[in-house]
Design a protein around this motif. Sequence first.
Motif, PDB file in Angstrom:
ATOM      1  N   ALA A 194       0.907  -1.409  -0.128  1.00  0.00           N
ATOM      2  CA  ALA A 194       0.125  -0.007  -0.013  1.00  0.00           C
ATOM      3  C   ALA A 194       0.827   1.215   0.045  1.00  0.00           C
ATOM      4  CB  ALA A 194      -0.846   0.086   1.331  1.00  0.00           C
ATOM      5  N   ILE A 195       0.510   2.332  -0.592  1.00  0.00           N
ATOM      6  CA  ILE A 195       1.090   3.578  -0.604  1.00  0.00           C
ATOM      7  C   ILE A 195       0.299   4.532   0.039  1.00  0.00           C
ATOM      8  CG2 ILE A 195       2.644   5.151  -1.952  1.00  0.00           C
ATOM      9  CD1 ILE A 195       2.686   3.147  -4.176  1.00  0.00           C
ATOM     10  N   GLU A 196       0.683   5.358   0.933  1.00  0.00           N
ATOM     11  CA  GLU A 196      -0.161   6.418   1.527  1.00  0.00           C
ATOM     12  C   GLU A 196       0.481   7.586   0.987  1.00  0.00           C
ATOM     13  OE1 GLU A 196      -0.114   8.517   5.759  1.00  0.00           O
ATOM     14  OE2 GLU A 196      -0.439   6.412   5.824  1.00  0.00           O
ATOM     15  N   TYR A 197      -0.541   8.556   0.534  1.00  0.00           N
ATOM     16  CA  TYR A 197       0.087  10.033   0.131  1.00  0.00           C
ATOM     17  C   TYR A 197      -0.761  10.955   0.913  1.00  0.00           C
ATOM     18  CZ  TYR A 197       1.174   7.588  -4.123  1.00  0.00           C
ATOM     19  OH  TYR A 197       1.869   6.637  -5.235  1.00  0.00           O
ATOM     20  N   ALA A 198       0.076  11.840   1.645  1.00  0.00           N
ATOM     21  CA  ALA A 198      -0.525  12.809   2.229  1.00  0.00           C
ATOM     22  C   ALA A 198      -0.307  14.249   1.761  1.00  0.00           C
ATOM     23  CB  ALA A 198       0.213  12.748   3.974  1.00  0.00           C
ATOM     24  N   PHE A 199      -1.493  14.886   1.407  1.00  0.00           N
ATOM     25  CA  PHE A 199      -1.401  16.128   0.474  1.00  0.00           C
ATOM     26  C   PHE A 199      -1.435  17.404   1.531  1.00  0.00           C
ATOM     27  CE2 PHE A 199      -3.357  12.676  -2.003  1.00  0.00           C
ATOM     28  CZ  PHE A 199      -2.583  12.896  -3.106  1.00  0.00           C
ATOM     29  N   TYR A 200      -0.568  18.129   1.388  1.00  0.00           N
ATOM     30  CA  TYR A 200      -0.434  19.276   2.385  1.00  0.00           C
ATOM     31  C   TYR A 200      -0.539  20.633   1.769  1.00  0.00           C
ATOM     32  CZ  TYR A 200       1.548  22.931   5.069  1.00  0.00           C
ATOM     33  OH  TYR A 200       1.444  24.125   5.960  1.00  0.00           O
ATOM     34  N   TYR A 201      -1.318  21.326   2.342  1.00  0.00           N
ATOM     35  CA  TYR A 201      -1.879  22.779   1.795  1.00  0.00           C
ATOM     36  C   TYR A 201      -1.514  23.709   2.984  1.00  0.00           C
ATOM     37  CZ  TYR A 201      -4.576  20.393  -1.809  1.00  0.00           C
ATOM     38  OH  TYR A 201      -5.005  19.736  -2.984  1.00  0.00           O
ATOM     39  N   ASP A 202      -0.844  24.700   2.830  1.00  0.00           N
ATOM     40  CA  ASP A 202      -0.744  25.644   4.050  1.00  0.00           C
ATOM     41  C   ASP A 202      -2.137  26.038   4.489  1.00  0.00           C
ATOM     42  OD1 ASP A 202       2.036  25.882   3.982  1.00  0.00           O
ATOM     43  OD2 ASP A 202       1.894  27.520   2.701  1.00  0.00           O
ATOM     44  N   PHE A 203      -3.175  26.353   3.542  1.00  0.00           N
ATOM     45  CA  PHE A 203      -4.601  26.726   4.176  1.00  0.00           C
ATOM     46  C   PHE A 203      -5.613  25.625   3.563  1.00  0.00           C
ATOM     47  CE2 PHE A 203      -1.933  30.530   3.956  1.00  0.00           C
ATOM     48  CZ  PHE A 203      -2.369  31.452   5.068  1.00  0.00           C
ATOM     49  N   ASP A 204      -6.594  25.492   4.395  1.00  0.00           N
ATOM     50  CA  ASP A 204      -7.944  25.121   4.003  1.00  0.00           C
ATOM     51  C   ASP A 204      -8.753  26.590   4.018  1.00  0.00           C
ATOM     52  OD1 ASP A 204     -10.881  24.765   5.296  1.00  0.00           O
ATOM     53  OD2 ASP A 204     -10.270  22.458   4.678  1.00  0.00           O
ATOM     54  N   ILE A 205      -9.704  26.746   3.116  1.00  0.00           N
ATOM     55  CA  ILE A 205     -10.259  27.909   2.971  1.00  0.00           C
ATOM     56  C   ILE A 205     -10.919  28.207   4.421  1.00  0.00           C
ATOM     57  CG2 ILE A 205     -12.747  26.920   2.491  1.00  0.00           C
ATOM     58  CD1 ILE A 205     -11.095  30.292   1.329  1.00  0.00           C
ATOM     59  N   GLN A 206     -11.107  27.345   5.527  1.00  0.00           N
ATOM     60  CA  GLN A 206     -11.772  27.562   6.604  1.00  0.00           C
ATOM     61  C   GLN A 206     -10.857  27.616   7.794  1.00  0.00           C
ATOM     62  OE1 GLN A 206     -15.191  24.946   6.523  1.00  0.00           O
ATOM     63  NE2 GLN A 206     -16.255  26.654   6.896  1.00  0.00           N
ATOM     64  N   HIS A 207      -9.685  27.169   7.359  1.00  0.00           N
ATOM     65  CA  HIS A 207      -8.438  27.255   8.518  1.00  0.00           C
ATOM     66  C   HIS A 207      -7.322  27.301   8.098  1.00  0.00           C
ATOM     67  CE1 HIS A 207      -8.365  22.764   7.877  1.00  0.00           C
ATOM     68  NE2 HIS A 207      -9.855  22.899   8.084  1.00  0.00           N
ATOM     69  N   LEU A 208      -6.112  27.651   8.833  1.00  0.00           N
ATOM     70  CA  LEU A 208      -4.445  27.357   8.620  1.00  0.00           C
ATOM     71  C   LEU A 208      -4.305  26.206   8.731  1.00  0.00           C
ATOM     72  CD1 LEU A 208      -1.939  28.774   7.873  1.00  0.00           C
ATOM     73  CD2 LEU A 208      -1.540  29.292  10.583  1.00  0.00           C
ATOM     74  N   TYR A 209      -3.665  25.374   7.771  1.00  0.00           N
ATOM     75  CA  TYR A 209      -3.246  23.915   7.858  1.00  0.00           C
ATOM     76  C   TYR A 209      -4.162  22.764   7.358  1.00  0.00           C
ATOM     77  CZ  TYR A 209      -2.238  19.238   9.820  1.00  0.00           C
ATOM     78  OH  TYR A 209      -2.255  18.014   9.591  1.00  0.00           O
ATOM     79  N   ASP A 210      -3.935  22.143   6.339  1.00  0.00           N
ATOM     80  CA  ASP A 210      -4.567  21.219   5.720  1.00  0.00           C
ATOM     81  C   ASP A 210      -3.828  19.941   5.199  1.00  0.00           C
ATOM     82  OD1 ASP A 210      -7.275  19.951   5.330  1.00  0.00           O
ATOM     83  OD2 ASP A 210      -7.355  20.793   3.315  1.00  0.00           O
ATOM     84  N   LEU A 211      -4.273  18.792   5.750  1.00  0.00           N
ATOM     85  CA  LEU A 211      -3.513  17.427   5.179  1.00  0.00           C
ATOM     86  C   LEU A 211      -4.699  16.534   4.887  1.00  0.00           C
ATOM     87  CD1 LEU A 211      -0.506  16.500   5.019  1.00  0.00           C
ATOM     88  CD2 LEU A 211      -0.944  15.379   7.330  1.00  0.00           C
ATOM     89  N   GLU A 212      -4.624  16.029   3.692  1.00  0.00           N
ATOM     90  CA  GLU A 212      -5.544  15.159   3.231  1.00  0.00           C
ATOM     91  C   GLU A 212      -4.824  14.040   2.696  1.00  0.00           C
ATOM     92  OE1 GLU A 212      -8.752  15.548   3.209  1.00  0.00           O
ATOM     93  OE2 GLU A 212      -8.863  17.806   3.887  1.00  0.00           O
ATOM     94  N   HIS A 213      -5.634  12.851   2.460  1.00  0.00           N
ATOM     95  CA  HIS A 213      -4.943  11.741   2.222  1.00  0.00           C
ATOM     96  C   HIS A 213      -5.388  10.732   1.078  1.00  0.00           C
ATOM     97  CE1 HIS A 213      -3.521  12.317   6.690  1.00  0.00           C
ATOM     98  NE2 HIS A 213      -2.666  11.663   6.154  1.00  0.00           N
ATOM     99  N   ALA A 214      -4.757  10.071   0.357  1.00  0.00           N
ATOM    100  CA  ALA A 214      -5.103   9.022  -0.533  1.00  0.00           C
ATOM    101  C   ALA A 214      -4.236   7.757  -0.199  1.00  0.00           C
ATOM    102  CB  ALA A 214      -4.913   9.531  -1.882  1.00  0.00           C
ATOM    103  N   PHE A 215      -4.976   6.480  -0.367  1.00  0.00           N
ATOM    104  CA  PHE A 215      -4.248   5.324  -0.343  1.00  0.00           C
ATOM    105  C   PHE A 215      -4.510   4.468  -1.535  1.00  0.00           C
ATOM    106  CE2 PHE A 215      -5.512   7.004   3.669  1.00  0.00           C
ATOM    107  CZ  PHE A 215      -4.547   7.083   4.547  1.00  0.00           C
ATOM    108  N   VAL A 216      -3.519   3.978  -2.096  1.00  0.00           N
ATOM    109  CA  VAL A 216      -3.307   2.990  -3.368  1.00  0.00           C
ATOM    110  C   VAL A 216      -2.938   1.861  -2.986  1.00  0.00           C
ATOM    111  CG1 VAL A 216      -2.596   2.789  -5.581  1.00  0.00           C
ATOM    112  CG2 VAL A 216      -3.134   5.124  -4.961  1.00  0.00           C
ATOM    113  N   TYR A 217      -3.637   0.753  -3.097  1.00  0.00           N
ATOM    114  CA  TYR A 217      -3.403  -0.704  -2.656  1.00  0.00           C
ATOM    115  C   TYR A 217      -2.981  -1.521  -3.867  1.00  0.00           C
ATOM    116  CZ  TYR A 217      -5.554   0.583   1.732  1.00  0.00           C
ATOM    117  OH  TYR A 217      -5.904   1.314   3.009  1.00  0.00           O
ATOM    118  N   LEU A 218      -1.949  -2.145  -3.804  1.00  0.00           N
ATOM    119  CA  LEU A 218      -1.390  -2.692  -5.198  1.00  0.00           C
ATOM    120  C   LEU A 218      -1.501  -4.216  -4.874  1.00  0.00           C
ATOM    121  CD1 LEU A 218       1.677  -0.574  -5.837  1.00  0.00           C
ATOM    122  CD2 LEU A 218      -0.634  -0.263  -6.676  1.00  0.00           C
ATOM    123  N   ASP A 219      -1.784  -4.971  -5.856  1.00  0.00           N
ATOM    124  CA  ASP A 219      -1.516  -6.572  -5.742  1.00  0.00           C
ATOM    125  C   ASP A 219      -0.336  -7.003  -5.711  1.00  0.00           C
ATOM    126  OD1 ASP A 219      -1.219  -6.761  -8.321  1.00  0.00           O
ATOM    127  OD2 ASP A 219      -3.496  -7.354  -8.616  1.00  0.00           O
TER     128      ASP A 219
END
Length: 231
Positions: free
Chosen positions: A60-85
């Motif tokens: 599995a590969i985890e990706y953490a997507f970092y932005y300085d801002f979300d439109i409602q707050h300072l700091y945002d970290l979103e995620h995606a996970f790709v699973y490989l057979d």
Amino acid sequence: MNLELSGRELAETYVPHLRYDRAEPFALQGIGYTLYADSGRGTKSPSCSRIIKAPAGGMAIEYAFYYDFDIQHLYDLEHAFVYLDRGGQIAGVESSFHGKFLNSRIEGVTEYEDSHPILYVQPGKHALLPAPAYFQLVIDRDAACGSAAGADGFLISPMFEGRLFTDKALDRKIESYIRGKYAFEPSWEFTDESPDGRRMEELLMPYEELDGLIVGRLTEWGRKIEEDSSV
């Protein structure tokens, strides 16, 4: 696909390609990746609350997507996970959506560019979904970018407690700063061009490196906003 590639090569091969609202004001500042081999048991993510379990014989590969801002707050970290057979084929895709993690590999819905799943970014909020029509489920999808912009001040997640700091006064300055500089009306038209023109592959780094980048950038943003005479 050869699962014996280096970590960086694997991360580049499968990193999701994002689609942004044409009016999106915030650019990604980094994508932290973490690789998980099949160990027969789950492994705690370094960047969120999840326990990740790779497919049997795969990874599995985890990706953490970092932005300085979300439109409602300072700091945002979103995620995606790709699973490989075990053959390096994509067996699953998951993505973050306002504190939850959703299946984003849906037959007949999810799109791909070669080995890259395509995910759509909620304007300003950065939650990830496999198709833009699903954002119609979000009741405050427009208000969050306008009348509610900045409402949450400085969001400090548990993993940054003791390293990042705020108080009520700074939260309110951040609210005014975001609302004054970044409030916008989403177009709900999506493009493959990022707000600053950079490609996903250019932003990749091991998560440990991203962790340090986040602390440094947010400390500086907090200082800048605290001192901004226009707030």
